[in-house]
Design an enzyme around this catalytic site. Structure first.
Site, PDB file in Angstrom:
ATOM      1  N   LYS A  87      -0.251   1.658  11.792  1.00 40.90           N
ATOM      2  CA  LYS A  87       0.220   2.029  10.455  1.00 40.90           C
ATOM      3  C   LYS A  87       0.663   3.489  10.442  1.00 40.90           C
ATOM      4  O   LYS A  87       1.680   3.836   9.852  1.00 40.90           O
ATOM      5  CB  LYS A  87      -0.892   1.792   9.419  1.00 40.90           C
ATOM      6  CG  LYS A  87      -1.077   0.314   9.092  1.00 40.90           C
ATOM      7  CD  LYS A  87      -2.297   0.060   8.239  1.00 40.90           C
ATOM      8  CE  LYS A  87      -2.543  -1.444   8.115  1.00 40.90           C
ATOM      9  NZ  LYS A  87      -3.814  -1.759   7.455  1.00 40.90           N
TER      10      LYS A  87
ATOM     11  N   GLN B 224      -8.894   0.174   5.482  1.00 39.93           N
ATOM     12  CA  GLN B 224      -8.849  -0.824   6.554  1.00 39.93           C
ATOM     13  C   GLN B 224     -10.075  -1.743   6.482  1.00 39.93           C
ATOM     14  O   GLN B 224     -11.203  -1.270   6.432  1.00 39.93           O
ATOM     15  CB  GLN B 224      -8.789  -0.107   7.918  1.00 39.93           C
ATOM     16  CG  GLN B 224      -8.615  -1.033   9.095  1.00 39.93           C
ATOM     17  CD  GLN B 224      -7.280  -1.785   9.053  1.00 39.93           C
ATOM     18  OE1 GLN B 224      -6.241  -1.208   8.817  1.00 39.93           O
ATOM     19  NE2 GLN B 224      -7.332  -3.094   9.281  1.00 39.93           N
TER      20      GLN B 224
ATOM     21  N   ASP C 255      -1.333  -2.141  -0.716  1.00 36.01           N
ATOM     22  CA  ASP C 255      -1.640  -3.436  -0.099  1.00 36.01           C
ATOM     23  C   ASP C 255      -1.542  -4.570  -1.133  1.00 36.01           C
ATOM     24  O   ASP C 255      -1.548  -5.740  -0.778  1.00 36.01           O
ATOM     25  CB  ASP C 255      -3.071  -3.429   0.471  1.00 36.01           C
ATOM     26  CG  ASP C 255      -3.108  -3.026   1.940  1.00 36.01           C
ATOM     27  OD1 ASP C 255      -2.156  -3.353   2.663  1.00 36.01           O
ATOM     28  OD2 ASP C 255      -4.099  -2.384   2.353  1.00 36.01           O
TER      29      ASP C 255
END
Ligand code: NAP
Length: 303
Positions: A69, A113, A136
């Site tokens: 990422k 995460q 997200d």
């Protein structure tokens, strides 16, 4: 005969008929467009979109995802800040970090995460992220808005799949789409996006009865269950579009949920693993961060 995934020239005497939907090339093209737009705003003196990536603990797979990422951010010119916290971090400490990032004007998107270490409540921690920075698209406010058809962000993997279908010029209107898997991050939101595009959607799961009968009758099949080679040749029909979301490790090899060799011989089009849905997911994350930065600038300008 075995197929080497990634080498699409296989099956001597049994030519593959399917068109390979190349997510990697599309993702690269979309990332170049984002990089171009970032360059333009930076030249005007505007700060680039900023992403904070938080990793708690030392799960090796998560470390790779975080590294990827960060690399994707660097590639398009985003500002990225990494927070590597030890597994002994308390929920209170994580909460403080998330709250400070929620207030930080340099940060437009916050990625926490998963999985978090045992003992931490993932749902509670994710919900601390401001919906404006939830790139997200996990926060209930963003999920709700997406389901109501007025999204701020789109969930990354489903959005990447929709982008690929659009790029392939697949008209979803009236098509029978079968989604196997009903997770909150892939199956359910994807079903909603397909429905919004006027497909007739069937969602299947571990208790579905006669799955092969359902899949054989579909126009489009999306498999997102996490079982290597689950969708076999006898479950598909000629002319179908197959989207393989699965990411399973077979030794050192990454494979999808579709028995690629057998299925690609029968259907019209298929996404490979790797090089299909995966690169599109990260690209949609960048797109959401770009959108978050744009909305933040609009909010500041309207004050
Ligand atoms: P998940 O949360 O584990 O959900 C799996 C789903 O599959 C569940 O709904 C489950 O049904 C269903 N399922 C399991 N066995 C089944 C069976 N035999 N027949 C029919 N349905 C079955 O998985 P996820 O997070 O959605 O991820 C699925 C896969 O996609 C994983 O391999 C993951 O690594 C991959 N993934 C890839 C990307 C990417 O960017 N490429 C992104 C996200 C996920 P029940 O609900 O009935 O248990």
């Amino acid at each position: 005969m075995t197929l080497v995934i990634g080498n699409l020239d296989f099956y001597v005497g049994c030519p593959m008929t399917a068109n390979i939907i190349d997510g990697k090339t599309l993702a690269n093209a979309l990332q170049s467009e984002i990089a171009q737009e970032v360059k333009i705003i930076v030249e005007k003196g505007i700060q680039p979109p900023g992403l904070a990536v938080i990793l708690v603990g030392d799960d090796p797979a998560s470390q790779i995802y975080v590294r990827n990422k960060k690399a994707a951010c660097a590639k398009v010119g985003f500002y990225a800040q990494e927070f590597l916290l030890p597994a002994i971090t308390t929920e209170e400490d994580l909460k403080k970090l998330i709250f400070s990032l929620n207030q930080n004007p340099k940060i437009n998107g916050i990625l926490l995460q998963l999985p978090l270490p045992k003992g931490m409540n993932e749902k509670n921690m994710l919900e601390l992220i401001s919906p404006e920075k939830d790139v997200d698209c996990f926060h209930p406010v963003n999920v709700g808005n997406m389901f109501l058809g007025r999204p701020r962000f789109l969930p990354c993997t489903p959005a990447g799949i929709m982008e690929m279908l659009k790029h392939e010029k697949i008209d979803l209107k009236g098509k029978k789409a079968v989604v196997i898997g009903r997770s909150n991050i892939v199956g359910k939101p994807l079903a909603m996006l397909l429905l919004s595009a006027h497909a007739t959607v069937t969602i299947c799961h571990s208790r579905t009865v006669n799955l092969p009968g359902i899949t054989r009758d579909a126009d489009i099949i999306v498999v997102a269950i996490g079982q290597a080679g689950f969708l076999t040749g006898d479950m598909v029909s000629p002319g179908q579009i197959i989207i393989d979301v699965g990411q399973n490790k077979l030794g050192e090899k990454l494979v999808g949920d579709v028995d690629f060799a057998a299925v690609a011989r029968k259907v019209a089009a298929i996404t490979p693993v790797p090089g299909g849905v995966g690169p599109m997911t990260i690209t949609m994350l960048l797109k959401n961060a770009w959108q978050a930065a744009r909305l933040a600038r609009k909010t500041v300008a309207s004050r």
